[in-house]
Structure formats: structure tokens, C-alpha cells
Design a protein around this motif. Structure first.
Motif, PDB file in Angstrom:
ATOM      1  N   ARG A 175      45.082  29.060  33.881  1.00 55.14           N
ATOM      2  CA  ARG A 175      44.672  29.301  35.270  1.00 55.14           C
ATOM      3  C   ARG A 175      43.328  28.616  35.463  1.00 55.14           C
ATOM      4  O   ARG A 175      42.462  28.720  34.597  1.00 55.14           O
ATOM      5  N   GLU A 206      40.333  28.264  41.884  1.00 50.88           N
ATOM      6  CA  GLU A 206      40.986  28.127  43.187  1.00 50.88           C
ATOM      7  C   GLU A 206      40.051  27.445  44.177  1.00 50.88           C
ATOM      8  O   GLU A 206      40.490  26.778  45.101  1.00 50.88           O
ATOM      9  N   VAL A 207      38.762  27.653  43.956  1.00 50.24           N
ATOM     10  CA  VAL A 207      37.758  26.900  44.718  1.00 50.24           C
ATOM     11  C   VAL A 207      37.224  25.873  43.734  1.00 50.24           C
ATOM     12  O   VAL A 207      36.707  26.229  42.669  1.00 50.24           O
ATOM     13  N   LYS A 242      47.015  30.078  42.682  1.00 49.04           N
ATOM     14  CA  LYS A 242      46.951  30.046  44.135  1.00 49.04           C
ATOM     15  C   LYS A 242      46.451  28.686  44.596  1.00 49.04           C
ATOM     16  O   LYS A 242      45.538  28.133  43.986  1.00 49.04           O
ATOM     17  N   THR A 249      43.994  36.621  30.445  1.00 46.97           N
ATOM     18  CA  THR A 249      44.334  38.048  30.470  1.00 46.97           C
ATOM     19  C   THR A 249      45.635  38.305  31.219  1.00 46.97           C
ATOM     20  O   THR A 249      45.832  39.377  31.774  1.00 46.97           O
ATOM     21  N   GLU A 282      46.996  41.869  32.974  1.00 47.27           N
ATOM     22  CA  GLU A 282      47.167  41.984  34.431  1.00 47.27           C
ATOM     23  C   GLU A 282      48.573  42.473  34.760  1.00 47.27           C
ATOM     24  O   GLU A 282      48.761  43.335  35.621  1.00 47.27           O
ATOM     25  N   GLU A 323      46.868  45.251  45.625  1.00 49.63           N
ATOM     26  CA  GLU A 323      46.837  43.802  45.433  1.00 49.63           C
ATOM     27  C   GLU A 323      45.916  43.472  44.272  1.00 49.63           C
ATOM     28  O   GLU A 323      44.932  44.175  44.039  1.00 49.63           O
ATOM     29  N   MET A 324      46.258  42.416  43.553  1.00 47.51           N
ATOM     30  CA  MET A 324      45.355  41.913  42.530  1.00 47.51           C
ATOM     31  C   MET A 324      45.077  40.456  42.877  1.00 47.51           C
ATOM     32  O   MET A 324      45.997  39.643  42.894  1.00 47.51           O
ATOM     33  N   ALA A 325      43.829  40.169  43.215  1.00 41.38           N
ATOM     34  CA  ALA A 325      43.518  38.811  43.655  1.00 41.38           C
ATOM     35  C   ALA A 325      42.050  38.519  43.400  1.00 41.38           C
ATOM     36  O   ALA A 325      41.239  39.428  43.228  1.00 41.38           O
ATOM     37  N   ASN A 326      41.747  37.238  43.403  1.00 40.10           N
ATOM     38  CA  ASN A 326      40.363  36.823  43.243  1.00 40.10           C
ATOM     39  C   ASN A 326      39.573  37.047  44.515  1.00 40.10           C
ATOM     40  O   ASN A 326      40.086  36.824  45.607  1.00 40.10           O
ATOM     41  N   TYR A 331      35.690  35.717  46.015  1.00 44.50           N
ATOM     42  CA  TYR A 331      34.873  34.537  45.729  1.00 44.50           C
ATOM     43  C   TYR A 331      33.400  34.862  45.969  1.00 44.50           C
ATOM     44  O   TYR A 331      32.964  34.973  47.112  1.00 44.50           O
ATOM     45  N   GLU A 372      34.905  33.445  40.603  1.00 43.37           N
ATOM     46  CA  GLU A 372      36.192  33.987  41.040  1.00 43.37           C
ATOM     47  C   GLU A 372      36.442  35.260  40.260  1.00 43.37           C
ATOM     48  O   GLU A 372      36.722  35.231  39.065  1.00 43.37           O
ATOM     49  N   LEU A 416      38.431  38.604  39.596  1.00 43.67           N
ATOM     50  CA  LEU A 416      39.755  39.188  39.806  1.00 43.67           C
ATOM     51  C   LEU A 416      39.595  40.683  40.074  1.00 43.67           C
ATOM     52  O   LEU A 416      39.020  41.411  39.266  1.00 43.67           O
TER      53      LEU A 416
END
Lengths: 341, 650
Positions: free
Chosen positions: A124, A127-128, A195, B386, B390, B460-463, B465, B475, B477
Motif C-alpha cells: 500500500r 494516496e496523497v 484508494k 497490517t 485490519e 468505516e476504516m479509512a485514512n 490526512y 495518512e 488509518l
């Protein structure tokens, strides 16, 4: 003796037939087979019968025993059925509430497993991202369409002296050179799932989506190996009878470049409404451009490689046969959609 | 780009018995992809996708050339009719009828020729039919020739009414910001600046080059003398102007991909030929050709070993020669070394050895190559990732009946912190910032489901910024979730269960922040490090968020075995009446600490101020008797009363 026995049998069968409860039936059973029951008694007396008759009577007695026991148990079953309380098995079941994982999560699971099984390593990357990783190192000229403001999101920050503008990565290919730098020297078998963002919104585009990027670099990697990997993926992800084919295409970071098609499973490759002459478009692929290898500090004279980068959503929809009419629905939080999968 | 090619028109240049179906499938496998064939008024039209590097094939002639190379590989004979690329007229650097000043960085080749006494009329029928088949409306013989040549040759061509060009003067230059021009379609454009334009002798703009001609110099019903105009423009300039003005004309789409200067010559030759067929028209003998840096012939060298390495199989040298020559390349061998002369129309596209291999491979046919997985040693896993952890979190939440969502990371300004990263070119105000928290998105997700009855749990699991100075953002998580129609205890139980299953040791403390109801937010800590939070929001939802990296750090995946005690516990229910504002969590803690032999306390029921607890007394070394339990119970009740004012209900 013989007659007594036959009478006894007929009488007993008649009585059994008349019973209407298990209790009555049990009484008759006791009368016959109980410790002082009639049959028990006769059995006990059998030794007093003379030798000539004994054998014959014995057989008859056994026969009567079996018959009566059968009749009793059949009757007992009948009584049970008729007295059982009324029960409706057609009543609908109560389904337990369960949780749901998003289609994208399920898709990523399957894709990564398929590739991990042949030694690919999941990765991974940001993303930016800097322009350099997203475009420059991938051999994309500064005036390439993807690099202008109509297709890629730019972050409003000062430029990096070396890496240029800050962008939202429009593809997982920006992980190619990062992986080369991380690994140092081949072999590389990366599956980068992440993403991505593009400046587009309509029925088939959402500004945020996911891609998976395969990158293989080693000595002697050829188009034949790319075909082998794609066929492996097609068979293991889509089904044993699926095939892939390559058509000429154009990407800056691969040379030669291909468009990959997969045989249609609806018409088994004969051509139908959903496909083009039996083929469906999967996505792009190609042999890693020597300039990209150089950007990742890998000697293109020694190593060759291939790469492919496809949309997670699109690939999974093709597999699952999901005809989601508008890709934006995939990113809706409406439970009526989320709980379907 | 997608182009339309008429079957009849194509066969003017391609002699073959191939059926349209065969053309479709062979071209798609080895060259440009034919998307479909459409029937149009007794003709068939191919819809063809042309990749940006192959703009040389974006024309009738380009497709005919590809087909002539590809079809023989499928054992279908095909022959390309040669197209003239030199007119009878002379290319000269200066002409008497036009005084042109050209900036060569904007226009690498500039040609123009005057054609006198052109009688405006309808085009011949065959030409009209060809245009109609590909969706062009015939207008008059002059305009139609431009369109015809563009489709047939792939070179945009423009015509001016010569008599409208003031002082017979043209200056091709960059536009200044704010200059304006009205194009042929009647639209007035205020130019962004840096666009390629032509100014005539009256300082007026008469052409928005490569995109559309100016209205002021347009051919009309009274035109007599035509200036035929064929150029090669700077591609990125054309793209920028065309996108900024949203004028995506056929000419712009071709020019922006980079056309060969050679094509100018072919285009003007074909146009002159067609003008020559208009009775009475006279083409001047000298064609103005401003071409200060003519393109040199290019070569690429490579070896047969290299070709074999990249393809994975060996192809005979003489076959390689045949494939390349069929595409107008010139291949020559010296042992294993191959030198390939690149034809002018491919000089922008074919520059390195790999490009030549692509040409060989596609004509050989990718479908003819075998398919084999690679051998070789396997790479090592990246220890920093990871992904498995996750996925474990998601599985647990699914088991706890949560529903996963993916929401857009681009949010409106009102949801964001002052320093959040901003996009320079957002699609709209709703997605102008990169989020630093998942909370607004998840609240919106919960609100999407207001019609939903019953408990609702979305995660939700997301980055997110987090901006950093002179660097890419961090980033981070985040795992976050929202509960609606859940009672607090059930929601909290889910969070506790999640942390238990991940085997994370934690303490909580109450700490209020914005968005949460006062004193209704718990912070989860491991050691002194906070790793997440849970509580009631002002708007009524319960919400949680955790830092996944920290969860991973604190999760202990070694689960120690606990020997079940062989001595059974004594279990009883005790109901206590609690004074108002008693913190039950604190009460349970005190009762548990009252004796080491209280092994478990669970709150089982609440009725008004009466709280029923299920209490376990247990000694790991022996079975407790009633007398011993009594002593422990009294101690427990004593603490409950003295510390919390809780009294046992009779």
C-alpha cells in the motif's frame, strides 16, 4: 393348543384395533407380554407340551409374538400422530441480524488472496502523492493529459523542490517506483491495492475508487509470463473456463502496452449483448518501460518486468455479475444497499 | 479517441476481400480496436478506438495502412493504394500573396496556398455520401473538402476567404489574456492567454489556430478566392486552449495528440487535388511552406536476443523484417543486430527498442504467444504492513452486527479544521478538502438512513490526512463507527467486546471535547497513550474512533490459557438501591475490590433506582461454604454503602 393360540391372536388384534389411547394399548401389551401375560405364560408352558407338537407350536407362538408386537407398534405410532399437537412448520423463520462488509472489502480480500497464492506481496502506498511518483517517474511527459487539472486532483500546497506538485494519486501505478525503492533489488512481485482519485463523476465514475496493481520484475520476465499471470488470475478469480487475451494499447509507463480482455461467461465466448464478440474488457497491462525501471534504480539491461493496474470495483462487478447501474451507488451509505452483500 | 470509418471509403484505399467482420476482429487483435460496426444508408461504419500514441491511424488512410499490414497475418490478402504526398506545385519559403510571420515554437510547419476563382457549389455526390456516413453534414464544396481531407488523411485543414485577410498579412503568435475572437460557430471567446492565434494586417484575430477559424475571415456564399491552410501546431498548447474554452473540435482532438509534419504535405496535396476538380479554380504554383526545422529520419537499433527476451519466444529474422516492412518501417540485419528506419508518421511514437518490439509482437499476434507463469525465487513480505490485522477488526465488527461503509474522503469546508489540505481544483464545494476526521462522513451516513427502523451500526476504516509541513500528509488509518437507536450499554458493550477480542489492555477516562455531550466521552488508554474514544454526541448518536496503528501496537495476539477452577463459584443476585448520579462503573469497581474472592460482577437489570447485580464468589483453592460467603457479602455491601450510599433492597 393350536386353536387356543390362534384365537388368542385374533382376539388380541381386535382389541388392539379398538384402542384409542396409548394407555389402553399399554394395558393390552401388559396382558399379552407382561410378566404374567398370556403369551408369557404359554411360552413358559411350552416345555410341558409333548415333543411332537412342541416344535410346531413353538414356531406358531414365535410367529404370533412377532405379529402382535408389530400391530402394537404400528398402532402406537398411529396414536402418536393423531394425538400430536397442531404445529405450523410453514411459519417464517426469524433471521438473526448480522453485520455486513462492504463490497470493496470483499473484492480486495479475493483479489489479494488470488495473487498471494502465487507469491505476490501485498503493498500500500500514499494516496496523497508527489507528482514525481504519480507521473514523472512513470515516464509521463509534463504535458500529458493525465497531468493536467481536468483529470487529476491537485492539492493546494507549494511544490516540492524535487518531487513537484502534491496530487491525489490517480492510479496505483505510483506505487511501482516506491516498491522498487523499498525492495532495492528484484525479485519483485507486488500486488498494491489502494484508494485512488480522479476528477470525474458520472454513472460510471466516482471521484474515489480502488485499483489493484500487479508489478513483477526479475531476470527474464517476458510477455509470455504476463499472459501466464493473467490467465492464472482469470481462472482462479473468475472461473476455471475463463481465458484472457491481449490487444495492443498505449500507456506511457509500459512498452509494449496491452488492453486485457476476458472471455465472457454469459455466452461462453460466442458473443452476446453484454460483451464484444465474446470478450469483456478487464483493463490495462504492459511490460515495464525501461525509463520506469531506471527511475526505480533498477538496471533495465539486467531486469525486465510487467505491470497491470485495474479497477477493484469494476473487476469485482464483472465477477459477481452485479449489474449496478450507477457506480456512485457503491459509495452510498444507504443500508438498503450496504446490507445486500 | 473514437473515430468513425466508412467501409466504402476505406476500400478506396484498401484492396481486400476481407469481410467487415474479419476486418473488425483482425484489427482489434493486432491494431486499433473496432468497437462496433453500424449500418448507415447502404454503407457500414466502423467505430474505432484510437490510442493517443497512434493518431497516425486516426483516418481512413491510417486504418487502411494498419489493415494492409495485419490482414495477411490472418491469411487474408490485402493491399494499400499509395497516396500522393507531393503536389505538382512547389513548396517555397516566401510567396507574393501572403506575408506570414510565424513563431516556430507554436507552429512547427506552416503551409498555405492561394486558390483563385473558386465557384461555391455543392460537393459531388460521392464526396457528400462519404461525409454523411461518418456523421458530417455536407455544407458546400470548400468546407466539405476541409472535412473530407481531415477524415481521409488525419490532417486538419482550414480555408480562409482570402479577400477578408487585411493587408494579406498574418502574424501567428501567443494570445494575450483577455483578447477576444468570434469563431465560425458564432461563439465569442475571451481568451485565457497563451493560445495560438493569427492576427491579420488590421490587428484583428482571424483564427483560433488548431481549434476553429475566426468568423471574420470565414468562407461564405460570396467567397471567390480561398486560402488553403495546413499546419502542425504545438500539441499541448492546443489541448490547454481547447479544454479551457471547452471547444473540443475534431481538429483540436487531432492536433493535441501531436501530428507528423509529413502529414501537412500529404494533406495539402490531397486538398489541392480536390480543389483542382472544382471547375474554373486556379491553384497558385507556389505553396508557402514555413518549416525551419525539418524532421530528420530516425533510426532505432536492437538485437534479436533483446526481442526474444522481451517476447519470451524466438521469431525468425526474416519474419521480423516482413512484419516491420509491412508497416512502412525499413528493417535491415547485420548478424543479430537490427536497424530499423522509422517512417515519418511514426517518428513521435516509435523511439526506443521496446517500441519496435511492440510492433513486431502485435503483428505476430499476442494471441499466438504461449502463456506461462514465471519461475524464480519469491520476494519477502513487507513487515510493516497490517492488512491481516485490519481485516480481523472488520471480521469482529461484522460478527458484532456492524455494517461497513466507504465514504468519500473529500469533504466540504464546514466539516474541516482550519489547516486541512485543500484541493486546487475540486469538483465542487462539497469536496474541497481532504478530511482529517471520519466523524462528519459517518454522521452523514447515519443521517442517510433516517427511515431505517431499529438499531443501526455503521463503521468505516479509512485514512485521514493530517497535514505536515513541506511533506506529504500523514495518512492515518482510522476505525470509526456510529450507533443509532442503540442503548448506551449495548453500544459500549460492542466496543468493549472488540477490544477484548483484540486482546488490548486499556483504561478509560472521561474527557469532554467539541461535538460530544459534556462528560459523555470516554478516552481509551494503554499506559499513558490514548488510542481511541467513545461517547455520546450532541446530536444523539453514539460514536467511536480508534487509531488502527495503535490498536495494532497494543493488540496482544498471544492468548494465554486460563485453567478453569475446579471449585465451583457461589452465584447470587443482589439488588441495590442507588442514590441519584451514582457511577455504576465505579460502584462495581469498589465492590470487586472489596474482596479477592469476588470473581465476577455483572449488572443484569435496572428498574428505576434498583440495580440488580449477578455476583460470583469463588476461591481457586476450595469450595466456599455459606458462612464464608456471608462474610464476603457483608464486606461487599459495606463498601457499597459506605463509598456509594448503595443500600440492599429487601
Amino acid at each position: 393348543m393350536k386353536e387356543t393360540l390362534i384365537n388368542l391372536k385374533n382376539q388380541a388384534i381386535a382389541q388392539i384395533g379398538d384402542t384409542s389411547t396409548q394407555e389402553e394399548l399399554e394395558t393390552i401389551r401388559q396382558e399379552m407380554f407382561g410378566r404374567s401375560g398370556k403369551i408369557t405364560k404359554i411360552t413358559r408352558e411350552l416345555k410341558n407340551v409333548n415333543k411332537e407338537e412342541r416344535k410346531e407350536i413353538g414356531i406358531l407362538l414365535n410367529d404370533i409374538k412377532n405379529t402382535l408386537q408389530n400391530v402394537i407398534s404400528t398402532k402406537s405410532n398411529n396414536l402418536k400422530n393423531s394425538t400430536r399437537t397442531w404445529f405450523d412448520v410453514t411459519i417464517p423463520g426469524k433471521k438473526p441480524k448480522i453485520g455486513h462488509l462492504h463490497l470493496v472489502t470483499q473484492a480486495i480480500d479475493e483479489i489479494s488472496k488470488t495473487f498471494e497464492n502465487v507469491g505476490f506481496v501485498r503493498a500500500r502506498y500514499p494516496e496523497v502523492e508527489w507528482d514525481w511518483f504519480a507521473f514523472e517517474s512513470l515516464n509521463m511527459p509534463s504535458d500529458h493529459a493525465a497531468r493536467d487539472e481536468w483529470e487529476t486532483f491537485f492539492v493546494d500546497t507549494p511544490k516540492h523542490p524535487k518531487f513537484g506538485s502534491m496530487v491525489l494519486t490517480p492510479h496505483t501505478s505510483s506505487g511501482q517506483v516506491r516498491e522498487m525503492m523499498r525492495v532495492g533489488s528484484p525479485p519483485i512481485r507486488m500486488i498494491n491495492i489502494a484508494k485512488c482519485y480522479r476528477r470525474q463523476i458520472d454513472v460510471s465514475h466516482y471521484p474515489m475508487f480502488h485499483q489493484f496493481e500487479g508489478l513483477v520484475i526479475d531476470k527474464g520476465i517476458s510477455i509470455v509470463n504476463l499472459k501466464g499471470t493473467l490467465d492464472y488470475f482469470a481462472k482462479n478469480f473468475f472461473g476455471e473456463n475463463r481465458k484472457t487475451r491481449l490487444r495492443p494499447y498505449n500507456f506511457q509507463f509500459t512498452e509494449p502496452s496491452f488492453e486485457v480482455d476476458i472471455s465472457c461467461d454469459i455466452c461462453s465466448g460466442n458473443g452476446c449483448k453484454l460483451c464484444k464478440e465474446g470478450w469483456l474488457e478487464l483493463g490495462g497491462a504492459g511490460m515495464v518501460h525501461p525509463d520506469v525501471l531506471k527511475a526505480g534504480k533498477i538496471d533495465p539491461k539486467v531486469y525486465t518486468g510487467f505491470a497491470f493496474g485495474w479497477g477493484v470495483e469494476r473487476t469485482f462487478m464483472m465477477k459477481a455479475g452485479l449489474n449496478i447501474p450507477d457506480i456512485r451507488l457503491m459509495y452510498s451509505s444507504d443500508l438498503r444497499i450496504l446490507t445486500q452483500y | 479517441m473514437d473515430i468513425l470509418i466508412s467501409d466504402k471509403w476505406l476500400r478506396n484505399w484498401l484492396t481486400t476481400k476481407a469481410t467487415p467482420k474479419q476486418l473488425e476482429s483482425c484489427l482489434s487483435l493486432c491494431g486499433p480496436s473496432v468497437e462496433k460496426i453500424e449500418k448507415v444508408n447502404g454503407d457500414l461504419v466502423y467505430h474505432i478506438e484510437i490510442t493517443t500514441n497512434r493518431v497516425d491511424s486516426a483516418s481512413v488512410y491510417g486504418i487502411a495502412r494498419e489493415a494492409a499490414a495485419i490482414l495477411p497475418r490472418f491469411k487474408i490478402p490485402a493491399k494499400l493504394r499509395p497516396m500522393a504526398d507531393k503536389p505538382k506545385q512547389k513548396f517555397v519559403k516566401k510567396v507574393s500573396y501572403l506575408n506570414a510571420k510565424v513563431d516556430p515554437s507554436l507552429c512547427s510547419r506552416f503551409t498555405a496556398v492561394l486558390i483563385k476563382n473558386v465557384k461555391i457549389a455543392d460537393s459531388p455526390k460521392w464526396l457528400q455520401e462519404n461525409l454523411k456516413a461518418v456523421g458530417e453534414r455536407p455544407i458546400n464544396n470548400i468546407v466539405d473538402i476541409s472535412n473530407f481531407v481531415m477524415h481521409e488523411v488525419g490532417q486538419p485543414v482550414h480555408t480562409f476567404d482570402y479577400d477578408k485577410i487585411k493587408n494579406k498579412k498574418m502574424i501567428l503568435r501567443n494570445s494575450k489574456k483577455g483578447e477576444s475572437i468570434t469563431t465560425l460557430d458564432g461563439k465569442q471567446h475571451k481568451l485565457p492567454g497563451g493560445d495560438i492565434v493569427i492576427e491579420d494586417g488590421s490587428d484583428k484575430l482571424i483564427d483560433l489556430c488548431g481549434i476553429m477559424g475566426g468568423n471574420a475571415s470565414a468562407v461564405d456564399g460570396s467567397t471567390k478566392n480561398v486560402l488553403l491552410f495546413v499546419q502542425t501546431y504545438n500539441p499541448s498548447k492546443i489541448r490547454t486552449t481547447s479544454m479551457k474554452l471547452a471547444q473540443r473540435t475534431g481538429a483540436a482532438v487531432l492536433f493535441e495528440k501531436g501530428l507528423s509534419t509529413q502529414l501537412v504535405s500529404t494533406g495539402i496535396t490531397r486538398a489541392i487535388e480536390l480543389f483542382g476538380q472544382i471547375p474554373g479554380s486556379v491553384v497558385k504554383n507556389n505553396i508557402l511552406d514555413i518549416y525551419p526545422n525539418p524532421k530528420k529520419i530516425k533510426y532505432v537499433t536492437l538485437t534479436s536476443d533483446f526481442i526474444e527476451k522481451l517476447l519470451g519466444i524466438k521469431i525468425k529474422n526474416k519474419d521480423i523484417t516482413k512484419y516491420l516492412n509491412s508497416l512502412d518501417f525499413k528493417a535491415s540485419w547485420k548478424g543479430k543486430d537490427l536497424t530499423v528506419v522509422i517512417p515519418p508518421h511514426r517518428s513521435l511514437d516509435v523511439t526506443i527498442a521496446e517500441d519496435v518490439v511492440e510492433e513486431i509482437a502485435r503483428i505476430y499476434g499476442y494471441h499466438n504467444l504461449p502463456s506461462e507463469l514465471m519461475a524464480g525465487s519469491l520476494p519477502e513480505k513487507n513487515p510493516l504492513n497490517t492488512f491481516t490485522f485490519e481485516r480481523e477488526i472488520k471480521t469482529i465488527l461484522k460478527e458484532l452486527k456492524a455494517v461497513e461503509t466507504y465514504t468519500l474522503s473529500l469533504v466540504a469546508k464546514k466539516f474541516e479544521e482550519e489547516n486541512a489540505l485543500k484541493l486546487r481544483n475540486p469538483l465542487g464545494k462539497d469536496g474541497e478538502y481532504l478530511r482529517t476526521s471520519l466523524m462528519p462522513s459517518l454522521l452523514a451516513a447515519a443521517n442517510t438512513n433516517t427511515g431505517h427502523h431499529g438499531p443501526l451500526q455503521i463503521f468505516e476504516m479509512a485514512n485521514v490526512y493530517i497535514p505536515r509541513k513541506n511533506d506529504l500528509p500523514k495518512e492515518k488509518l482510522i476505525l470509526a463507527g456510529v450507533f443509532e437507536n442503540y442503548n448506551f450499554r449495548t453500544a459500549k458493550g460492542i466496543i468493549e467486546k472488540l477490544l477484548n477480542l483484540l486482546n488490548i489492555a486499556y483504561k478509560t477516562k472521561i474527557e469532554g471535547v467539541k461535538n460530544y455531550k459534556p462528560s459523555q466521552r470516554l478516552v481509551f488508554e494503554n499506559g499513558a497513550i490514548a488510542f481511541g474514544e467513545f461517547g455520546n454526541l450532541e446530536n444523539g448518536f453514539a460514536y467511536y474512533q480508534f487509531d488502527v496503528e495503535k490498536l495494532h501496537k497494543f493488540a496482544n495476539n498471544i492468548k494465554t490459557f486460563i485453567q478453569p477452577s475446579q471449585y465451583p463459584p457461589q452465584i447470587e443476585d443482589i439488588t441495590l438501591v442507588l442514590p441519584g448520579k451514582t457511577k455504576v462503573g465505579e460502584l462495581i469497581k469498589s465492590m470487586k475490590q472489596s474482596s479477592g474472592l469476588v470473581s465476577k460482577i455483572e449488572l443484569t437489570d435496572i428498574y428505576k433506582d434498583s440495580y440488580t447485580f449477578n455476583i460470583w464468589y469463588q476461591n481457586p483453592q476450595k469450595t466456599l461454604n455459606d458462612k464464608e460467603v456471608k462474610t464476603i457479602r457483608e464486606k461487599l455491601l459495606g463498601v457499597a454503602k459506605s463509598k456509594h450510599g448503595a443500600i440492599q433492597k429487601d
